[in-house]
Enzyme design. Structure first.
Site, PDB file in Angstrom:
ATOM      1  N   SER A  21      39.833  22.913  53.608  1.00  0.00           N
ATOM      2  CA  SER A  21      41.112  23.613  53.444  1.00  0.00           C
ATOM      3  C   SER A  21      41.838  23.617  54.781  1.00  0.00           C
ATOM      4  O   SER A  21      41.557  22.777  55.644  1.00  0.00           O
ATOM      5  CB  SER A  21      40.870  25.035  52.923  1.00  0.00           C
ATOM      6  OG  SER A  21      42.087  25.624  52.522  1.00  0.00           O
ATOM      7  N   ASN A  22      42.767  24.524  54.990  1.00  0.00           N
ATOM      8  CA  ASN A  22      43.475  24.626  56.278  1.00  0.00           C
ATOM      9  C   ASN A  22      43.827  26.087  56.523  1.00  0.00           C
ATOM     10  O   ASN A  22      43.587  26.944  55.674  1.00  0.00           O
ATOM     11  CB  ASN A  22      44.717  23.725  56.285  1.00  0.00           C
ATOM     12  CG  ASN A  22      45.692  24.125  55.202  1.00  0.00           C
ATOM     13  OD1 ASN A  22      46.280  25.196  55.238  1.00  0.00           O
ATOM     14  ND2 ASN A  22      45.830  23.274  54.195  1.00  0.00           N
ATOM     15  N   ALA A  23      44.407  26.347  57.702  1.00  0.00           N
ATOM     16  CA  ALA A  23      44.590  27.733  58.150  1.00  0.00           C
ATOM     17  C   ALA A  23      45.904  28.372  57.678  1.00  0.00           C
ATOM     18  O   ALA A  23      46.304  29.410  58.189  1.00  0.00           O
ATOM     19  CB  ALA A  23      44.521  27.774  59.676  1.00  0.00           C
TER      20      ALA A  23
END
Ligand code: CTP
Length: 207
Positions: A21-23
């Site tokens: 995923s990502n932030a």
């Protein structure tokens, strides 16, 4: 006006417990939803997993994976006048998801990764008379890359911002139209930038 907003990250699972995923915090997208509701617009929010509560008054469709975001967005877009795609979508996913929990092998592992669906590009292809606003998060050659995305995804406008926007309170963006003109620059908290975007669209976007 009735709009679709995509927001937050998506997740792509390697097995039943591990994902890529990502932030993204979802803050920009959720601020856009709140600003549009404050204007009296109807808002359909398709959101990946975030810590924020959906703004009161929106029609909320939680999703996890990119495929779920794509399916929800494609289904809900025809009833809207336009879309603002603020989601930070995973670009790749493991080719296969392993059932259960993968055990350690004692050595390195390699995964085959394939591209996910491009949600915005698909909405751009079927937009007909609806308007489409994309986001471009660029680290290098920002304007050039943003313009490429604007064309490739058939957007009417694109919001260009940088990696420092991820997870931050504030943002500084350039707003570019399909003729490649910069029509606005907005800097401030994500709430302020979102209000400026919605005010601008209220004046200029028609479907
Ligand atoms: N987007 C999308 N679906 C994807 C990838 C991106 O809907 N699979 C949307 C984002 O919500 C954003 C725009 O496309 O509005 C651009 O996203 P960005 O991450 O900047 O670009 P990518 O198309 O992913 O390209 P790259 O990562 O190579 O810069």
């Amino acid at each position: 006006m009735r709009i679709l907003v995509t927001a937050g990250p998506t997740r792509e699972y390697f097995d039943d417990v591990r994902y890529l995923s990502n932030a993204s915090s979802g803050r920009m997208g959720y601020a856009i939803v709140a600003a549009a509701i404050a204007r009296g617009w109807e808002v359909v929010l398709v959101s990946g997993p975030v810590e924020l509560a959906p703004p009161v008054g929106c029609e909320y469709h939680p999703v996890v994976t990119t495929a779920q975001m794509r399916d929800a967005a494609v289904r809900l877009f025809p009833d809207c006048d336009g879309v603002i795609a603020a989601a930070a979508v995973c670009d790749y996913k493991p080719k296969e998801r392993i059932q259960g929990k993968m055990s350690k092998s004692g050595g390195p592992v390699t995964f085959d990764m394939i591209e996910t669906d491009d949600v915005l590009a698909e909405l751009g292809r079927c937009k007909e008379n609806r308007w489409v606003v994309g986001f471009a998060l660029e680290a290098q050659n920002p304007r050039e890359n943003a313009l490429q995305k604007l064309r490739k995804k058939n957007c009417d406008w694109i919001v260009l911002n940088g990696p420092e926007a991820i997870g931050a309170e504030s943002n500084s963006v350039e707003f570019i139209n399909a003729e490649t003109d910069t029509v606005a620059h907005w800097t401030g908290t994500k709430t302020e930038v979102a209000s400026a975007l919605i005010d601008w669209l209220a004046e200029h976007a028609t479907s």
